[in-house]
Design a protein around this motif. Structure first.
Motif, PDB file in Angstrom:
ATOM      1  N   UNK A  69       0.820  -1.202   0.000  1.00  0.00           N
ATOM      2  CA  UNK A  69       0.000   0.000   0.000  1.00  0.00           C
ATOM      3  C   UNK A  69       0.855   1.253   0.000  1.00  0.00           C
ATOM      4  N   UNK A  70       0.242   2.331  -0.431  1.00  0.00           N
ATOM      5  CA  UNK A  70       0.952   3.605  -0.494  1.00  0.00           C
ATOM      6  C   UNK A  70       1.437   4.063   0.880  1.00  0.00           C
ATOM      7  N   UNK A  71       0.696   3.733   1.944  1.00  0.00           N
ATOM      8  CA  UNK A  71       1.083   4.154   3.290  1.00  0.00           C
ATOM      9  C   UNK A  71       2.425   3.539   3.696  1.00  0.00           C
ATOM     10  N   UNK A  77       9.697   6.278   2.974  1.00  0.00           N
ATOM     11  CA  UNK A  77      10.257   7.532   2.474  1.00  0.00           C
ATOM     12  C   UNK A  77      10.440   8.550   3.596  1.00  0.00           C
ATOM     13  N   UNK A  78       9.534   8.549   4.556  1.00  0.00           N
ATOM     14  CA  UNK A  78       9.662   9.459   5.693  1.00  0.00           C
ATOM     15  C   UNK A  78      10.805   9.020   6.611  1.00  0.00           C
ATOM     16  N   UNK A  79      10.869   7.734   6.887  1.00  0.00           N
ATOM     17  CA  UNK A  79      11.912   7.205   7.772  1.00  0.00           C
ATOM     18  C   UNK A  79      13.308   7.495   7.221  1.00  0.00           C
ATOM     19  N   UNK A  80      13.471   7.346   5.917  1.00  0.00           N
ATOM     20  CA  UNK A  80      14.796   7.514   5.302  1.00  0.00           C
ATOM     21  C   UNK A  80      14.883   8.789   4.464  1.00  0.00           C
ATOM     22  N   UNK A  89      13.958   4.307  -3.996  1.00  0.00           N
ATOM     23  CA  UNK A  89      12.619   3.754  -3.854  1.00  0.00           C
ATOM     24  C   UNK A  89      11.571   4.686  -4.467  1.00  0.00           C
ATOM     25  N   UNK A  90      11.726   5.975  -4.275  1.00  0.00           N
ATOM     26  CA  UNK A  90      10.770   6.933  -4.840  1.00  0.00           C
ATOM     27  C   UNK A  90      10.717   6.792  -6.360  1.00  0.00           C
TER      28      UNK A  90
END
Length: 170
Positions: A69-71, A77-80, A89-90
């Motif tokens: 899932x997107x979450x 992405x927030x963690x890293x 990854x993005x």
């Protein structure tokens, strides 16, 4: 006083690669390349707290990217945030969003990318077409005539253009 002097060295020693962590990292990388999430998870347990743990987390999520899932992706992405693995990854995720035609998230994540590639540009042109906007065929034609195998997003673009009779084989 002795503890103050020894503590930094003790901490540094815990982050120094050992033959065990080197082997675990190589095992994790091999498992990623082989597409083996179970073997990757086993190696990942040995690398918890290691300075290279973000790469192992990236490999694990990358293997499942089309199914998560997107979450979960946003949490990674927030963690890293601000790291090379987050950018990798993005870029992969933007391609998945393009493939799914999830254009709102595609636009948001594409805007956050530090770099762009051919497949992402192709999905961008597909997005414009999906919104009923005109696409500059001159720009797209150069993609279609590339003397190499096209990535999935560009194949989808060429298929859509052919279906609209906007291009024809030469």
């Amino acid at each position: 006083m002795a503890l103050c002097v020894l503590a930094p060295g003790a901490h540094a020693a815990s982050r120094t690669p050992s033959p065990d962590t080197d082997a675990a990292l190589l095992t994790a990388y091999d498992a990623f390349n082989a597409g083996d999430p179970m073997k990757l998870a086993g190696a990942a347990r040995l690398l918890k707290g290691n300075v290279l743990e973000p790469y192992v987390d990236y490999w694990a999520l990358s293997l499942r990217l089309e199914d998560v899932g997107n979450a979960e992706v946003r949490a990674f992405l927030e963690k890293y945030s601000g790291t090379y693995v987050a950018e990798l990854l993005r870029a992969e995720w933007v391609k998945v969003l393009g493939k799914r035609a999830e254009w709102t998230d595609f636009d948001k994540q594409r805007a956050a990318l530090a770099s762009d590639d051919l497949e992402i540009r192709c999905y961008g042109w597909l997005e414009h077409m999906a919104r009923g906007e005109r696409v500059a065929l001159r720009a797209v034609r150069s993609v279609w005539l590339e003397p190499r195998e096209l990535p999935d997003g560009c194949n989808a673009l060429v298929d859509e253009l052919a279906a609209r009779n906007a291009i024809a084989p030469h």
